[in-house]
Design a protein around this motif. Sequence first.
Motif, PDB file in Angstrom:
ATOM      1  N   UNK A   1       0.662  -1.085   0.056  1.00  0.00           N
ATOM      2  CA  UNK A   1       0.109   0.113   0.034  1.00  0.00           C
ATOM      3  C   UNK A   1       0.803   1.167  -0.001  1.00  0.00           C
ATOM      4  N   UNK A   2       0.461   2.154  -0.768  1.00  0.00           N
ATOM      5  CA  UNK A   2       1.159   3.452  -0.699  1.00  0.00           C
ATOM      6  C   UNK A   2      -0.061   4.639  -0.809  1.00  0.00           C
ATOM      7  N   UNK A   3       0.438   5.546   0.113  1.00  0.00           N
ATOM      8  CA  UNK A   3      -0.463   6.708   0.609  1.00  0.00           C
ATOM      9  C   UNK A   3      -0.092   7.964  -0.005  1.00  0.00           C
ATOM     10  N   UNK A  58       8.162   6.196  -8.227  1.00  0.00           N
ATOM     11  CA  UNK A  58       9.242   5.185  -7.875  1.00  0.00           C
ATOM     12  C   UNK A  58       8.817   4.450  -6.372  1.00  0.00           C
ATOM     13  N   UNK A  59       8.129   5.084  -5.581  1.00  0.00           N
ATOM     14  CA  UNK A  59       7.487   4.636  -4.435  1.00  0.00           C
ATOM     15  C   UNK A  59       6.668   3.507  -4.940  1.00  0.00           C
ATOM     16  N   UNK A  64       5.689  -2.486  -5.753  1.00  0.00           N
ATOM     17  CA  UNK A  64       4.887  -3.584  -6.638  1.00  0.00           C
ATOM     18  C   UNK A  64       6.199  -4.658  -6.812  1.00  0.00           C
ATOM     19  N   UNK A  65       7.665  -4.285  -6.660  1.00  0.00           N
ATOM     20  CA  UNK A  65       8.810  -4.944  -6.880  1.00  0.00           C
ATOM     21  C   UNK A  65       8.608  -6.279  -5.678  1.00  0.00           C
ATOM     22  N   UNK A  66       8.113  -5.686  -4.721  1.00  0.00           N
ATOM     23  CA  UNK A  66       8.274  -6.700  -3.437  1.00  0.00           C
ATOM     24  C   UNK A  66       6.854  -7.254  -2.968  1.00  0.00           C
ATOM     25  N   UNK A  67       5.828  -6.986  -3.966  1.00  0.00           N
ATOM     26  CA  UNK A  67       4.699  -7.582  -3.803  1.00  0.00           C
ATOM     27  C   UNK A  67       4.637  -9.108  -4.144  1.00  0.00           C
ATOM     28  N   UNK A  68       3.918  -9.750  -3.283  1.00  0.00           N
ATOM     29  CA  UNK A  68       4.287 -11.296  -3.637  1.00  0.00           C
ATOM     30  C   UNK A  68       2.614 -11.657  -3.435  1.00  0.00           C
ATOM     31  N   UNK A  69       1.897 -12.039  -4.539  1.00  0.00           N
ATOM     32  CA  UNK A  69       0.492 -12.235  -4.483  1.00  0.00           C
ATOM     33  C   UNK A  69       0.289 -13.644  -3.773  1.00  0.00           C
ATOM     34  N   UNK A  70      -0.785 -13.832  -2.823  1.00  0.00           N
ATOM     35  CA  UNK A  70      -0.861 -14.893  -2.078  1.00  0.00           C
ATOM     36  C   UNK A  70      -2.138 -15.695  -2.560  1.00  0.00           C
TER      37      UNK A  70
END
Length: 70
Positions: A1-3, A58-59, A64-70
């Motif tokens: 999540x990014x705010x 960039x944020x 997105x680069x560290x997101x791992x779908x569950x």
Amino acid sequence: MVLLVISTDIDDPSGLCGYDPNNIGHALRTWTELMQPNALFGSICADGYGDYFAAAAKMIKSQCDVFVPQ
């Protein structure tokens, strides 16, 4: 999540919208600070938003680069 928040910054003595010492706290800034390092606050009084959106992109990319779908 990014705010991502673009709002008035009158609660910040170095803000672009002019400082109002009677304005104590800013709910959106508080949320932004709580969400660090995945949050970005931008002043609505800025001359442009290009730098803000470049930093936001960039944020978002890094999240997105560290997101791992569950």
